[in-house]
Design an enzyme around this catalytic site. Structure first.
Site, PDB file in Angstrom:
ATOM      1  N   CYS A  99      28.443  36.894  30.398  1.00 17.16           N
ATOM      2  CA  CYS A  99      29.734  36.181  30.303  1.00 17.16           C
ATOM      3  C   CYS A  99      29.564  34.743  29.809  1.00 17.16           C
ATOM      4  CB  CYS A  99      30.442  36.189  31.645  1.00 17.16           C
ATOM      5  SG  CYS A  99      30.705  37.837  32.285  1.00 17.16           S
ATOM      6  N   HIS A 128      35.746  30.772  32.192  1.00 13.25           N
ATOM      7  CA  HIS A 128      35.586  32.224  32.013  1.00 13.25           C
ATOM      8  C   HIS A 128      36.638  32.922  32.856  1.00 13.25           C
ATOM      9  CE1 HIS A 128      34.100  36.204  31.870  1.00 13.25           C
ATOM     10  NE2 HIS A 128      33.556  36.198  33.076  1.00 13.25           N
ATOM     11  N   ASN A 149      38.585  40.819  32.649  1.00 16.31           N
ATOM     12  CA  ASN A 149      37.321  40.163  32.311  1.00 16.31           C
ATOM     13  C   ASN A 149      36.735  40.781  31.036  1.00 16.31           C
ATOM     14  OD1 ASN A 149      34.704  39.206  32.192  1.00 16.31           O
ATOM     15  ND2 ASN A 149      34.258  39.529  34.364  1.00 16.31           N
TER      16      ASN A 149
HETATM   17  O1  UT7 Z   1      32.182  37.945  34.915  1.00 17.04           O
HETATM   18  C1  UT7 Z   1      31.421  37.518  35.992  1.00 17.04           C
HETATM   19  C2  UT7 Z   1      31.108  38.643  36.877  1.00 17.04           C
HETATM   20  N1  UT7 Z   1      32.097  39.190  37.730  1.00 17.04           N
HETATM   21  C3  UT7 Z   1      32.874  38.523  38.578  1.00 17.04           C
HETATM   22  O2  UT7 Z   1      33.046  37.335  38.497  1.00 17.04           O
HETATM   23  C4  UT7 Z   1      33.534  39.269  39.705  1.00 17.04           C
HETATM   24  C5  UT7 Z   1      33.248  38.611  41.024  1.00 17.04           C
HETATM   25  N2  UT7 Z   1      33.815  39.271  42.195  1.00 17.04           N
HETATM   26  C6  UT7 Z   1      35.136  39.469  42.388  1.00 17.04           C
HETATM   27  O3  UT7 Z   1      35.964  39.127  41.550  1.00 17.04           O
HETATM   28  C7  UT7 Z   1      35.581  40.101  43.687  1.00 17.04           C
HETATM   29  O4  UT7 Z   1      34.498  40.149  44.573  1.00 17.04           O
HETATM   30  C8  UT7 Z   1      36.174  41.523  43.503  1.00 17.04           C
HETATM   31  C9  UT7 Z   1      37.519  41.424  42.824  1.00 17.04           C
HETATM   32  C10 UT7 Z   1      35.216  42.366  42.702  1.00 17.04           C
HETATM   33  C11 UT7 Z   1      36.373  42.195  44.853  1.00 17.04           C
HETATM   34  O5  UT7 Z   1      37.161  41.407  45.693  1.00 17.04           O
HETATM   35  P1  UT7 Z   1      36.741  41.165  47.214  1.00 17.04           P
HETATM   36  O6  UT7 Z   1      37.816  40.388  47.825  1.00 17.04           O
HETATM   37  O7  UT7 Z   1      35.369  40.537  47.155  1.00 17.04           O
HETATM   38  O8  UT7 Z   1      36.719  42.620  47.799  1.00 17.04           O
HETATM   39  P2  UT7 Z   1      35.498  43.489  48.387  1.00 17.04           P
HETATM   40  O9  UT7 Z   1      34.548  43.868  47.291  1.00 17.04           O
HETATM   41  O10 UT7 Z   1      34.938  42.793  49.550  1.00 17.04           O
HETATM   42  O11 UT7 Z   1      36.261  44.790  48.861  1.00 17.04           O
HETATM   43  C12 UT7 Z   1      37.254  44.743  49.865  1.00 17.04           C
HETATM   44  C13 UT7 Z   1      37.778  46.132  50.102  1.00 17.04           C
HETATM   45  C14 UT7 Z   1      36.687  47.179  50.341  1.00 17.04           C
HETATM   46  O12 UT7 Z   1      37.132  48.059  51.312  1.00 17.04           O
HETATM   47  P3  UT7 Z   1      36.605  47.920  52.838  1.00 17.04           P
HETATM   48  O13 UT7 Z   1      35.117  48.090  52.756  1.00 17.04           O
HETATM   49  O14 UT7 Z   1      37.027  46.551  53.280  1.00 17.04           O
HETATM   50  O15 UT7 Z   1      37.329  49.029  53.534  1.00 17.04           O
HETATM   51  C15 UT7 Z   1      36.598  47.896  49.003  1.00 17.04           C
HETATM   52  O16 UT7 Z   1      36.157  49.229  49.145  1.00 17.04           O
HETATM   53  O17 UT7 Z   1      38.516  46.577  48.950  1.00 17.04           O
HETATM   54  C16 UT7 Z   1      38.036  47.871  48.553  1.00 17.04           C
HETATM   55  N3  UT7 Z   1      38.195  47.991  47.111  1.00 17.04           N
HETATM   56  C17 UT7 Z   1      39.322  48.423  46.526  1.00 17.04           C
HETATM   57  N4  UT7 Z   1      40.485  48.856  47.047  1.00 17.04           N
HETATM   58  C18 UT7 Z   1      41.447  49.215  46.163  1.00 17.04           C
HETATM   59  C19 UT7 Z   1      37.302  47.671  46.144  1.00 17.04           C
HETATM   60  N5  UT7 Z   1      37.842  47.892  44.933  1.00 17.04           N
HETATM   61  C20 UT7 Z   1      39.084  48.359  45.143  1.00 17.04           C
HETATM   62  C21 UT7 Z   1      40.128  48.759  44.287  1.00 17.04           C
HETATM   63  N6  UT7 Z   1      41.287  49.172  44.847  1.00 17.04           N
HETATM   64  N7  UT7 Z   1      40.012  48.722  42.934  1.00 17.04           N
END
Ligand code: UT7
Length: 330
Positions: free
Chosen positions: A117, A257, A287
């Site tokens: 990125c 970004h 992204n």
């Molecule tokens: O380009 C540079 C690289 N990438 C990034 O910058 C991305 C960086 N990370 C993020 O943007 C965030 O961490 C995410 C958007 C990927 C995830 O958000 P989060 O608030 O960190 O959520 P999480 O990964 O902790 O997941 C929370 C919950 C989980 O369920 P449990 O374990 O709490 O029951 C996931 O299984 O959300 C669940 N989950 C979803 N639910 C519905 C994960 N993806 C989804 C989804 N829809 N698409």
């Protein structure tokens, strides 16, 4: 005040986005997710997805042609052609060579930078080096990404985040004091496994097991990446400002970004930059890895938001880990 001889400026930009829009509602029929979850956690409403036959080189070529035309240049005028992509059409040769052939940049040296990125900023920095040291007059920096080809469409935690698109910029030396001022770039390879494709390269070549386990596709530890991204981008922004002799108040517009609106807001808060000065379009494209900054800049120019003399801050973070910031006097 920073002095350079010469300053290297971005003279034009271009962008290409595939026509096909995939909304969060559309994603609901692909993986177990909801529009609400995606929008609340990321700020993304929709993304563009390229058709199977459209490659990163095709998208990059389209963006490059627009940028060259706006600069009043021919492809044969380009001395150095740099492509940033995490989704090269082939593992060999560089996608830059494919784009060179497609546009007819006959006299250019063409190569890829792999900065994920952050790749567009790394590309701009290499281009600046070429021009400022007299190794070339005209540089074309292209960021083109077909993330839809490498995300795991069965993994809801990643596939909802990414989109396809390309942006390009033409650089040449400035007669005045416009252009790239300060940069700060850094990487941390010890954290590579937070965002990577485990297999499919020379270490673990593609075979049936790789395909079955889907280890050739993108894997990400989202929460960890989130934390590092905010800290690293805020830190890099501060260092780039310092190297330019700028205070926070000197910045007129920030191009971060575009990965997640929560990361953008947290970085702005951490760095002390008000959101009114931050350009955001992650809602429409998701992204697009290194293509997000040139696409955003191209949109800002089209919207009449950039005026000569404005002070810009570009800042990015990605796999590697890589990160960096750059100040530009427009
Ligand atoms: O380009 C540079 C690289 N990438 C990034 O910058 C991305 C960086 N990370 C993020 O943007 C965030 O961490 C995410 C958007 C990927 C995830 O958000 P989060 O608030 O960190 O959520 P999480 O990964 O902790 O997941 C929370 C919950 C989980 O369920 P449990 O374990 O709490 O029951 C996931 O299984 O959300 C669940 N989950 C979803 N639910 C519905 C994960 N993806 C989804 C989804 N829809 N698409």
């Amino acid at each position: 005040m920073i002095t350079k001889n010469p300053f290297v400026e971005i003279v034009s930009t271009g962008r290409f986005l595939p026509e096909h829009v995939v909304t969060n509602r559309d994603m609901e029929s692909i993986v177990e997710t909801t529009d609400e979850w995606i929008f609340e956690r990321t700020g993304i409403r929709e993304r563009r997805i390229a058709p199977p036959e459209m490659t990163a080189a095709d998208m990059g070529t389209a963006a490059a042609r627009i940028a060259l035309e706006r600069a009043g240049l021919e492809p044969a005028d380009v001395d150095v052609l740099i492509v940033s992509t995490a989704t090269p059409d082939r593992l060999l040769p560089a996608t830059a060579c494919d784009i060179q052939a497609l546009i007819g940049a006959t006299k250019a040296v063409a190569f890829d930078v792999i900065g994920a990125c952050t790749g567009f900023l790394y590309g701009l920095t290499v281009a600046e080096g070429y021009i400022s040291t007299g190794r070339g007059e005209i540089a074309l920096v292209i960021a083109t990404e077909k993330l839809s080809a490498i995300v795991d469409w069965e993994d809801r935690a990643t596939c909802v985040l990414f989109g396809d698109g390309a942006g390009a910029a033409v650089l040449r030396s400035s007669e005045g004091e416009r252009g790239i001022l300060g940069t700060h770039h850094q990487s941390d390879g010890t954290l590579a496994d937070l965002l990577y494709r485990p297999a499919g390269g020379a270490a673990i070549p593609m075979d049936e097991e790789v395909l079955r386990n889907r280890t050739h596709l993108l894997r990400m530890s989202g929460r960890e990446i989130f934390k590092h991204a905010v800290r690293a981008m805020a830190d890099s922004s501060g260092k780039a400002l310092e190297r330019s002799g700028w205070e926070l108040e000197d910045v007129d517009l920030v191009f971060p970004h575009q990965a997640n609106i929560r990361i953008i807001k947290a970085t702005a808060r951490y760095a002390g930059l008000p959101m009114e000065k931050v350009f955001v379009n992650v809602d429409r494209y998701g992204n697009m890895s290194s293509a997000t900054i040139p696409v955003a800049m191209d949109e800002a120019i089209e919207e009449g938001r950039l005026h000569p003399g404005m002070n810009l801050l570009l800042v990015a973070f990605g796999a590697g880990l890589t990160w960096g910031a750059m100040t530009v006097r427009w």
